[in-house]
Design a protein around this motif. Structure first.
Motif, PDB file in Angstrom:
ATOM      1  N   TYR A  17      52.598  90.026 -50.107  1.00  0.00           N
ATOM      2  CA  TYR A  17      51.238  89.487 -50.105  1.00  0.00           C
ATOM      3  C   TYR A  17      51.218  88.029 -50.567  1.00  0.00           C
ATOM      4  O   TYR A  17      52.109  87.571 -51.286  1.00  0.00           O
ATOM      5  CB  TYR A  17      50.335  90.314 -51.023  1.00  0.00           C
ATOM      6  CG  TYR A  17      49.803  91.564 -50.365  1.00  0.00           C
ATOM      7  CD1 TYR A  17      48.547  91.584 -49.782  1.00  0.00           C
ATOM      8  CD2 TYR A  17      50.580  92.711 -50.290  1.00  0.00           C
ATOM      9  CE1 TYR A  17      48.061  92.719 -49.153  1.00  0.00           C
ATOM     10  CE2 TYR A  17      50.111  93.851 -49.669  1.00  0.00           C
ATOM     11  CZ  TYR A  17      48.843  93.852 -49.101  1.00  0.00           C
ATOM     12  OH  TYR A  17      48.378  94.974 -48.469  1.00  0.00           O
ATOM     13  N   ALA A  18      50.190  87.339 -50.138  1.00  0.00           N
ATOM     14  CA  ALA A  18      49.908  85.988 -50.615  1.00  0.00           C
ATOM     15  C   ALA A  18      48.461  85.946 -51.077  1.00  0.00           C
ATOM     16  O   ALA A  18      47.660  86.819 -50.743  1.00  0.00           O
ATOM     17  CB  ALA A  18      50.158  84.960 -49.520  1.00  0.00           C
ATOM     18  N   GLU A  40      50.116  87.312 -42.461  1.00  0.00           N
ATOM     19  CA  GLU A  40      48.849  87.167 -41.729  1.00  0.00           C
ATOM     20  C   GLU A  40      48.227  85.803 -41.992  1.00  0.00           C
ATOM     21  O   GLU A  40      47.209  85.674 -42.668  1.00  0.00           O
ATOM     22  CB  GLU A  40      47.883  88.286 -42.121  1.00  0.00           C
ATOM     23  CG  GLU A  40      48.368  89.680 -41.807  1.00  0.00           C
ATOM     24  CD  GLU A  40      48.418  89.934 -40.311  1.00  0.00           C
ATOM     25  OE1 GLU A  40      47.722  89.229 -39.558  1.00  0.00           O
ATOM     26  OE2 GLU A  40      49.166  90.835 -39.895  1.00  0.00           O
ATOM     27  N   ARG A  41      48.846  84.771 -41.429  1.00  0.00           N
ATOM     28  CA  ARG A  41      48.313  83.420 -41.655  1.00  0.00           C
ATOM     29  C   ARG A  41      46.902  83.277 -41.103  1.00  0.00           C
ATOM     30  O   ARG A  41      46.087  82.514 -41.640  1.00  0.00           O
ATOM     31  CB  ARG A  41      49.240  82.391 -41.021  1.00  0.00           C
ATOM     32  CG  ARG A  41      48.721  80.960 -41.171  1.00  0.00           C
ATOM     33  CD  ARG A  41      49.778  79.926 -40.976  1.00  0.00           C
ATOM     34  NE  ARG A  41      49.232  78.581 -41.178  1.00  0.00           N
ATOM     35  CZ  ARG A  41      49.938  77.510 -41.429  1.00  0.00           C
ATOM     36  NH1 ARG A  41      51.259  77.619 -41.540  1.00  0.00           N
ATOM     37  NH2 ARG A  41      49.376  76.339 -41.577  1.00  0.00           N
ATOM     38  N   VAL A  65      44.498  85.270 -41.331  1.00  0.00           N
ATOM     39  CA  VAL A  65      43.515  85.681 -42.335  1.00  0.00           C
ATOM     40  C   VAL A  65      43.188  84.508 -43.254  1.00  0.00           C
ATOM     41  O   VAL A  65      42.019  84.215 -43.537  1.00  0.00           O
ATOM     42  CB  VAL A  65      44.032  86.873 -43.160  1.00  0.00           C
ATOM     43  CG1 VAL A  65      43.060  87.208 -44.296  1.00  0.00           C
ATOM     44  CG2 VAL A  65      44.235  88.089 -42.275  1.00  0.00           C
ATOM     45  N   PHE A  66      44.216  83.807 -43.714  1.00  0.00           N
ATOM     46  CA  PHE A  66      43.993  82.697 -44.640  1.00  0.00           C
ATOM     47  C   PHE A  66      43.348  81.506 -43.933  1.00  0.00           C
ATOM     48  O   PHE A  66      42.539  80.789 -44.532  1.00  0.00           O
ATOM     49  CB  PHE A  66      45.315  82.300 -45.293  1.00  0.00           C
ATOM     50  CG  PHE A  66      45.898  83.384 -46.146  1.00  0.00           C
ATOM     51  CD1 PHE A  66      45.263  83.800 -47.306  1.00  0.00           C
ATOM     52  CD2 PHE A  66      47.070  84.029 -45.773  1.00  0.00           C
ATOM     53  CE1 PHE A  66      45.782  84.814 -48.081  1.00  0.00           C
ATOM     54  CE2 PHE A  66      47.595  85.039 -46.542  1.00  0.00           C
ATOM     55  CZ  PHE A  66      46.953  85.443 -47.695  1.00  0.00           C
ATOM     56  N   ASP A  67      43.688  81.296 -42.663  1.00  0.00           N
ATOM     57  CA  ASP A  67      43.020  80.237 -41.904  1.00  0.00           C
ATOM     58  C   ASP A  67      41.529  80.545 -41.766  1.00  0.00           C
ATOM     59  O   ASP A  67      40.679  79.658 -41.918  1.00  0.00           O
ATOM     60  CB  ASP A  67      43.651  80.103 -40.520  1.00  0.00           C
ATOM     61  CG  ASP A  67      45.051  79.506 -40.562  1.00  0.00           C
ATOM     62  OD1 ASP A  67      45.411  78.931 -41.604  1.00  0.00           O
ATOM     63  OD2 ASP A  67      45.781  79.635 -39.563  1.00  0.00           O
ATOM     64  N   ALA A  68      41.215  81.820 -41.481  1.00  0.00           N
ATOM     65  CA  ALA A  68      39.804  82.215 -41.350  1.00  0.00           C
ATOM     66  C   ALA A  68      39.087  82.120 -42.690  1.00  0.00           C
ATOM     67  O   ALA A  68      37.934  81.679 -42.759  1.00  0.00           O
ATOM     68  CB  ALA A  68      39.712  83.633 -40.796  1.00  0.00           C
ATOM     69  N   PHE A  69      39.762  82.525 -43.764  1.00  0.00           N
ATOM     70  CA  PHE A  69      39.174  82.437 -45.100  1.00  0.00           C
ATOM     71  C   PHE A  69      38.846  80.983 -45.439  1.00  0.00           C
ATOM     72  O   PHE A  69      37.751  80.673 -45.928  1.00  0.00           O
ATOM     73  CB  PHE A  69      40.143  83.021 -46.135  1.00  0.00           C
ATOM     74  CG  PHE A  69      39.751  82.782 -47.562  1.00  0.00           C
ATOM     75  CD1 PHE A  69      38.695  83.475 -48.131  1.00  0.00           C
ATOM     76  CD2 PHE A  69      40.430  81.861 -48.344  1.00  0.00           C
ATOM     77  CE1 PHE A  69      38.322  83.258 -49.454  1.00  0.00           C
ATOM     78  CE2 PHE A  69      40.076  81.634 -49.668  1.00  0.00           C
ATOM     79  CZ  PHE A  69      39.012  82.332 -50.216  1.00  0.00           C
ATOM     80  N   ALA A  70      39.799  80.083 -45.185  1.00  0.00           N
ATOM     81  CA  ALA A  70      39.569  78.665 -45.479  1.00  0.00           C
ATOM     82  C   ALA A  70      38.426  78.112 -44.637  1.00  0.00           C
ATOM     83  O   ALA A  70      37.563  77.369 -45.142  1.00  0.00           O
ATOM     84  CB  ALA A  70      40.849  77.871 -45.237  1.00  0.00           C
ATOM     85  N   GLU A  71      38.401  78.478 -43.358  1.00  0.00           N
ATOM     86  CA  GLU A  71      37.344  78.000 -42.476  1.00  0.00           C
ATOM     87  C   GLU A  71      35.972  78.475 -42.945  1.00  0.00           C
ATOM     88  O   GLU A  71      35.009  77.694 -43.000  1.00  0.00           O
ATOM     89  CB  GLU A  71      37.614  78.502 -41.048  1.00  0.00           C
ATOM     90  CG  GLU A  71      36.525  78.176 -40.041  1.00  0.00           C
ATOM     91  CD  GLU A  71      36.465  76.707 -39.690  1.00  0.00           C
ATOM     92  OE1 GLU A  71      35.403  76.271 -39.193  1.00  0.00           O
ATOM     93  OE2 GLU A  71      37.466  75.987 -39.912  1.00  0.00           O
ATOM     94  N   ALA A 100      43.305  76.600 -51.701  1.00  0.00           N
ATOM     95  CA  ALA A 100      44.754  76.550 -51.876  1.00  0.00           C
ATOM     96  C   ALA A 100      45.338  77.923 -51.571  1.00  0.00           C
ATOM     97  O   ALA A 100      44.760  78.949 -51.937  1.00  0.00           O
ATOM     98  CB  ALA A 100      45.116  76.122 -53.295  1.00  0.00           C
ATOM     99  N   VAL A 101      46.488  77.936 -50.918  1.00  0.00           N
ATOM    100  CA  VAL A 101      47.142  79.178 -50.512  1.00  0.00           C
ATOM    101  C   VAL A 101      48.527  79.242 -51.139  1.00  0.00           C
ATOM    102  O   VAL A 101      49.350  78.337 -50.942  1.00  0.00           O
ATOM    103  CB  VAL A 101      47.271  79.275 -48.979  1.00  0.00           C
ATOM    104  CG1 VAL A 101      47.849  80.638 -48.580  1.00  0.00           C
ATOM    105  CG2 VAL A 101      45.923  79.050 -48.304  1.00  0.00           C
ATOM    106  N   GLY A 102      48.770  80.300 -51.921  1.00  0.00           N
ATOM    107  CA  GLY A 102      50.086  80.495 -52.513  1.00  0.00           C
ATOM    108  C   GLY A 102      51.075  81.021 -51.483  1.00  0.00           C
ATOM    109  O   GLY A 102      50.707  81.402 -50.369  1.00  0.00           O
TER     110      GLY A 102
END
Length: 368
Positions: free
Chosen positions: A149-150, A200-201, A203-209, A225-227
């Motif tokens: 997980y990240a 699942e990049r 997911v993080f792209d959607a979260f940031a957007e 910021a993404v760890g």
């Protein structure tokens, strides 16, 4: 008999009460209403929906009305009307009491669930609790910690909390696109946290957007910021700490990027691993800038902006709001005071590294 899958045991003497009410016209007593509230609470605790419980009571009312004796069967029209009014009033009061008890139990269950979720989030992000037990609890919230997980962290101008409208909007957006499995959204210390499989990049792209552009009328995040991806429960803690560190670095280095990835900032922990050596570099290379008119600040900013502009003088001058001639004069002053020439590749690297170290250490505002 069960109605809609709901056992008729939940009626708890309700038909007999209606029969008496139809004959006497009385209202439901306080003790009866309290008992009906307890029925509603018990039904909620047993997983019965309010709609099904209400249907059970309305069905019982219909059956009792069809078999009423005495007044409703042989009386005058006025008597029948009075009996009907009494039964309807009793039904209304009974359904309201059952609904009140059901709602009270549901709110209690929600509060317990929220408390359990909050405790789980705290334990997960801080690495508390037995790891095996934590992994078991994670399953309840849709996480399989055997995966890598990240963690992504968004920070806004205002603190986020669990009822913040932006949190609900982002949660709906992520759930609609990726489902509820393996994605967990929470708030911690006024920041918004997203935990998802590191692979699942999207997911993080959607979260940031969604965090940076949530839509009109919603508070935008200042930075995300993404760890990095790590395995196991301890990996979640590590990724979370990396995301927080990235936010801190962004502030100290005045980075412009709205989205930061810890993997792209690994050079900075390396630079700061030996704090004493970094402080010595800043003192040795940049210390002489204190002798400039106006102090070290303007020339230190010139070094940093010149580097950010790719060492293109015209672009650096534009960003600083200076003429190219004034920028050239500043670069000459830096060379004269420090002995390092910004036009020389090795000297340039030394100056840029020292300028980064100065920002990380808070120099010249903080003495070294």
């Amino acid at each position: 008999m069960a109605v809609g899958g709901v056992p008729d045991g939940f009626l708890d003497g309700y038909p007999a009460i209606l029969d008496e009410v139809s004959a006497t016209g009385r209202r439901l007593r306080r003790a009866e209403l309290d008992a009906l509230r307890e029925v509603g609470e018990h039904a909620a605790e047993m997983g019965q929906g309010l709609r099904e419980i209400v249907g059970l009571y309305l069905g019982a009312t219909h059956r009792v009305w069809g078999t009423l004796s005495g007044v409703a069967q042989a009386g005058s029209a006025a008597e029948v009307r009075r009996a009907g009014d009494a039964v309807l009033a009793a039904t209304e009061a009974a359904v309201a009491a059952v609904g009140e008890g059901h709602g009270r139990a549901q709110r209690l269950l929600v509060r317990k669930e929220e408390a359990a979720r909050r405790e789980f989030i705290d334990d997960l992000l801080y690495g508390r609790s037995d790891l095996g037990r934590l992994a078991e609890r994670a399953e309840r919230f849709g996480l399989r910690l055997g995966l890598g997980y990240a963690v992504a962290v968004a920070r806004g101008k205002e603190a986020y909390d669990d009822v913040h409208p932006v949190v609900r909007r982002i949660e709906r957006g992520l759930t609609g696109r990726f489902g509820e499995r393996d994605v967990l959204l929470a708030t911690k210390d006024g920041r918004l946290v997203c935990i998802a499989p590191g692979s699942e990049r999207a997911v993080f792209d959607a979260f940031a957007e969604l965090a940076l552009r949530p839509g009109p009328g919603y508070q935008m995040a200042r930075r995300v910021a993404v760890g990095r991806r790590h395995s196991g429960t301890s990996g979640v803690v590590r990724s979370y700490e990396e995301a927080l560190s990235a936010l801190d670095l962004a502030d100290r280095l005045e980075l412009a990027a709205p989205v930061l990835r810890a993997a792209e900032l690994l050079v900075f922990p390396v630079l700061m691993r030996d704090r004493a050596a970094m402080a010595d570099l800043v003192r040795t290379v940049l210390g002489p800038l204190n002798n400039a008119r106006g102090g070290a600040g303007p020339l230190l900013e010139t070094i940093a902006v010149h580097a950010d502009a790719g060492y293109v003088n015209a672009e650096a001058a534009r960003r600083l709001g200076l003429g190219v001639r004034t920028l050239t004069y500043r670069l000459e002053r830096i060379k004269m005071l420090t002995g390092y020439d910004p036009a020389d590749a090795l000297h340039r690297y030394t100056l840029e590294t020292a300028a980064m170290g100065a920002r990380l250490l808070g120099w010249p505002a903080q003495p070294l």
